[in-house]
Scaffold this active site. Structure first.
Site, short mmCIF file in Angstrom:
data_model
loop_
_atom_site.label_atom_id
_atom_site.label_comp_id
_atom_site.label_asym_id
_atom_site.label_seq_id
_atom_site.Cartn_x
_atom_site.Cartn_y
_atom_site.Cartn_z
N LYS A 1 0.80 -1.22 0.00
CA LYS A 1 0.00 0.00 0.00
C LYS A 1 0.84 1.28 0.00
O LYS A 1 0.30 2.37 -0.22
CB LYS A 1 -0.96 -0.01 1.19
CG LYS A 1 -2.03 -1.08 1.11
CD LYS A 1 -2.94 -0.89 -0.10
CE LYS A 1 -4.11 -1.86 -0.08
NZ LYS A 1 -5.04 -1.62 -1.20
N ASP A 2 2.14 1.16 0.22
CA ASP A 2 3.00 2.35 0.09
C ASP A 2 2.91 2.94 -1.31
O ASP A 2 2.98 4.15 -1.50
CB ASP A 2 4.45 1.99 0.38
CG ASP A 2 4.73 1.79 1.86
OD1 ASP A 2 3.77 1.68 2.64
OD2 ASP A 2 5.91 1.74 2.24
#
Length: 365
Positions: free
Chosen positions: A68-69
């Site tokens: 999700k970065d």
């Protein structure tokens, strides 16, 4: 003597095909440029058993610890590029945790405040991490998307109440999907030198699956098979297998951040290109989670384990030596007091799926 050893090492590296593919990453612009370019790991023992090659993209090696970065960075960049977020502003988001953690890292580095709405059923360690990183966190009861008290709607209203604020809207903001069209998909293709036969992963927002699918389909002229994986309690499997006629779902899953009761904006963009779907029971996921730790040395969360189960299922229907790629979404650190707890496993009726020889990994009462 030392100089001779160094020269010898340099010659060895320059002639070794594995070592020579290493490209050092130097981020001159802080944490943002360190997102992505993660390793692709062959699951050796599993691949040997199957006679097909299973590769996992090691997304737990991102700075914030998860896939999700990538979405977090693109969501913020998109808001900046469109003039929706200016210096000293506030980002508001609804998240199961990992996108929030990614946003928290990027927001800290760029000087933004962060407000997070998160279902209160998620691992406490995620909530603690978000607060440690400086986010204002509102744990709320989970509600269906149609309910105005759903965490997405709460986050949207909160952002609208502030000046110089933006709701990141990861579920329907296509900047999420774009992150994987521009980074994750091309990385996978380059890492396997175009020898990708199939791709699979589960969906939460749908951005990872849709973006990678879009890129791999286009670069391979449609040859790469793309299969979506789904946990219990999600409608995506029903939607795909019914040709878009059903959103039926039942049950629930111990996995966090994946599964949906609707087809998100990100997923909708590429749903027509999907070649199929597999439904993965929790028992198979927890078994794989422990097996990967024991055999491959991989300490994964439930999502990564589910994705590997799906990859193994898909591989069996492909020719020998085919390459199947999936996503190792995050590590097991945030969930350890649950998934490695005997009491918790028994409460979820999952202990029976873990073979006796793997019980050595159950370290919590």
């Amino acid at each position: 003597m030392l100089r001779t050893q160094v020269k010898s090492f340099i010659r060895c590296v320059s002639t070794n095909s594995t070592s020579s593919t290493f490209t050092p990453i130097v981020s001159h612009n802080g944490i943002a440029d360190a997102v992505g370019n993660t390793p692709l790991i062959k699951l050796v023992k599993l691949s040997e058993r199957l006679g097909r090659n299973i590769y996992g993209k090691a997304e737990f090696q991102n700075p914030g610890g998860s896939i999700k970065d990538r979405a977090a960075l693109y969501l913020i960049k998109d808001a900046e590029d469109r003039g929706l977020l200016k210096a000293g502003g506030t980002v508001v988001e609804s998240t199961a945790g990992n996108t929030g953690i990614g946003l928290a890292h990027i927001c800290r580095s760029r000087g933004y405040d962060l407000v997070i709405y998160i279902p209160n059923t998620q691992a406490q360690s995620k909530i603690d991490t978000l607060r440690l990183l400086g986010a204002e966190v509102f744990p709320v009861p989970p509600k269906p998307f149609e309910d105005p008290e759903n965490f997405n709607h709460k986050a949207k209203r909160h952002a609208e109440s502030l000046e110089n604020a933006v709701w990141a809207n990861q579920f329907d903001n296509l900047a999420n999907r774009q992150a994987h069209i521009e980074t994750t998909g091309p990385e996978i293709w380059r890492q396997l030198e175009g020898k990708v036969d199939a791709f699979t992963c589960s969906t939460g927002t749908g951005g990872t699956f849709a973006g990678i699918t879009r890129y791999l389909k286009e670069v391979s002229n449609g040859k790469v098979k793309s299969i979506v994986a789904d946990p219990p309690g999600s409608c995506v499997y029903s939607y795909v297998t019914s040709g878009g006629k059903s959103l039926e779902r039942s049950g629930g899953s111990f996995t966090e951040g994946i599964g949906q009761g609707r087809i998100t904006g990100n997923l909708q963009q590429d749903i027509d290109t999907v070649d199929g779907a597999v439904s993965i029971p929790d028992g198979e996921t927890i078994n794989m989670l422990y097996t990967l730790l024991d055999e491959e040395g991989l300490y994964l969360g439930g999502t990564g384990a589910l994705n590997v189960v799906a990859a193994a299922k898909i591989a069996k229907d492909l020719p020998e030596n085919s390459n199947v790629v999936t996503i190792l979404a995050d590590s097991g650190h945030k969930y350890s007091d649950r998934i490695f707890s005997k009491k918790w496993l028994e409460s979820k009726d999952l202990l029976k799926f873990i073979p006796e020889h793997l019980h050595k990994h159950i370290v919590y009462p």
